[in-house]
Design an enzyme around this catalytic site. Structure first.
Site, PDB file in Angstrom:
ATOM      1  N   GLU A  15     -11.169   7.556   3.719  1.00 60.13           N
ATOM      2  CA  GLU A  15      -9.983   7.806   2.899  1.00 60.13           C
ATOM      3  C   GLU A  15     -10.272   7.279   1.495  1.00 60.13           C
ATOM      4  O   GLU A  15     -10.375   6.073   1.292  1.00 60.13           O
ATOM      5  CB  GLU A  15      -8.748   7.099   3.473  1.00 60.13           C
ATOM      6  CG  GLU A  15      -7.522   7.226   2.592  1.00 60.13           C
ATOM      7  CD  GLU A  15      -6.349   6.373   3.057  1.00 60.13           C
ATOM      8  OE1 GLU A  15      -5.479   6.048   2.215  1.00 60.13           O
ATOM      9  OE2 GLU A  15      -6.299   6.022   4.257  1.00 60.13           O
ATOM     10  N   LYS A  75       1.515   7.180   8.053  1.00 60.19           N
ATOM     11  CA  LYS A  75       0.890   5.894   7.742  1.00 60.19           C
ATOM     12  C   LYS A  75       1.994   4.832   7.791  1.00 60.19           C
ATOM     13  O   LYS A  75       3.058   5.011   7.204  1.00 60.19           O
ATOM     14  CB  LYS A  75       0.258   5.926   6.348  1.00 60.19           C
ATOM     15  CG  LYS A  75      -0.207   4.560   5.865  1.00 60.19           C
ATOM     16  CD  LYS A  75      -0.901   4.632   4.525  1.00 60.19           C
ATOM     17  CE  LYS A  75      -2.311   5.119   4.645  1.00 60.19           C
ATOM     18  NZ  LYS A  75      -3.152   4.762   3.476  1.00 60.19           N
ATOM     19  N   ARG A 107      -6.513   5.438  -6.457  1.00 59.44           N
ATOM     20  CA  ARG A 107      -6.243   4.223  -7.225  1.00 59.44           C
ATOM     21  C   ARG A 107      -7.232   4.058  -8.365  1.00 59.44           C
ATOM     22  O   ARG A 107      -7.127   3.114  -9.146  1.00 59.44           O
ATOM     23  CB  ARG A 107      -6.308   2.995  -6.308  1.00 59.44           C
ATOM     24  CG  ARG A 107      -5.225   2.949  -5.254  1.00 59.44           C
ATOM     25  CD  ARG A 107      -5.235   1.626  -4.519  1.00 59.44           C
ATOM     26  NE  ARG A 107      -4.204   1.548  -3.498  1.00 59.44           N
ATOM     27  CZ  ARG A 107      -3.827   0.444  -2.894  1.00 59.44           C
ATOM     28  NH1 ARG A 107      -4.423  -0.708  -3.195  1.00 59.44           N
ATOM     29  NH2 ARG A 107      -2.887   0.449  -1.966  1.00 59.44           N
TER      30      ARG A 107
END
Length: 215
Positions: free
Chosen positions: A41, A129, A45
């Site tokens: 993943e 999630k 960011r």
């Protein structure tokens, strides 16, 4: 044909990665693959996220690479164009969930409360999630809030505060299919070229899942 989320379910652990340079994409992919962990993943960011995903997708097709921290539609679009196999987010945004569905991108929005879960269920979510997993209350909290939704078939990837040491506790929760963790491929290790250490951690994480599931 095996779907990305079926691959994640079979492996049981997803490295959550913030990578700063496109040049590190292929060495990182090789380190994970060598460690028996063919999934990643790549979080949005960093400014390099889309380029990293594209490089991994093009150069290492055996790696099931997805995009994390999808907070807006532009990031979703960039992830899809880069070749992401799936997407995840730390929170629930109905517009993003709908756009991902329209694009046929497997997508797991983030939840933390029963209200989040209600919204996710209404949007047709089957995998979410749970974030931030540790600070939110840990495995017992997720087990409690997910219990009323089990009959809907919603499953979870807890992320945030998950470690190799507490991984078995998470996998004991009936609705958890895999965990997400930043400890496997840390930003500073990638920056410093510590790919052998990343391979070691990947192998160790895969072994930890195997022990937990057999235990």
């Amino acid at each position: 044909m095996t779907t990305p989320f079926e691959i994640i379910r079979s492996i049981g652990v997803v490295p959550v990665i913030a990578i700063e340079r496109k040049e590190d994409a292929v060495p990182l992919a090789d380190a994970l693959l060598e460690g028996g962990l063919p999934v990643a993943e790549i979080t949005f960011r960093t400014a390099a996220a889309a380029e990293v995903i594209a490089a991994m997708h093009d150069k290492r097709p055996d790696l099931c690479v997805g995009a994390g921290t999808i907070l807006d539609l532009s990031s979703l679009d960039a992830a899809i164009k880069a070749g992401s196999s799936y997407g995840l987010a730390p929170g629930f945004d109905g517009n993003i969930v709908a756009a991902a569905a329209k694009a046929k991108l497997p997508f797991a929005p983030g939840i933390m409360t029963p209200s989040d879960l209600s919204a996710a269920a209404a949007a047709g979510t089957k995998l979410a999630k749970f974030f931030p997993a540790g600070p939110a209350g840990g495995p017992s909290f997720l087990a409690a809030i997910s219990a009323p939704f089990l009959h809907l078939g919603i499953t979870f990837i807890p992320t945030g505060g998950v470690t190799e040491e507490n991984l078995p506790d998470w996998l004991k929760v009936k609705s958890v299919v895999a965990v997400g963790g930043t400890w496997i491929a840390r930003t500073e290790d990638i920056r410093n070229g510590q790919f052998a250490e990343i391979t070691r951690r990947a192998k160790s994480a895969v072994a930890a899942v195997k022990r937990a599931r057999e235990g």
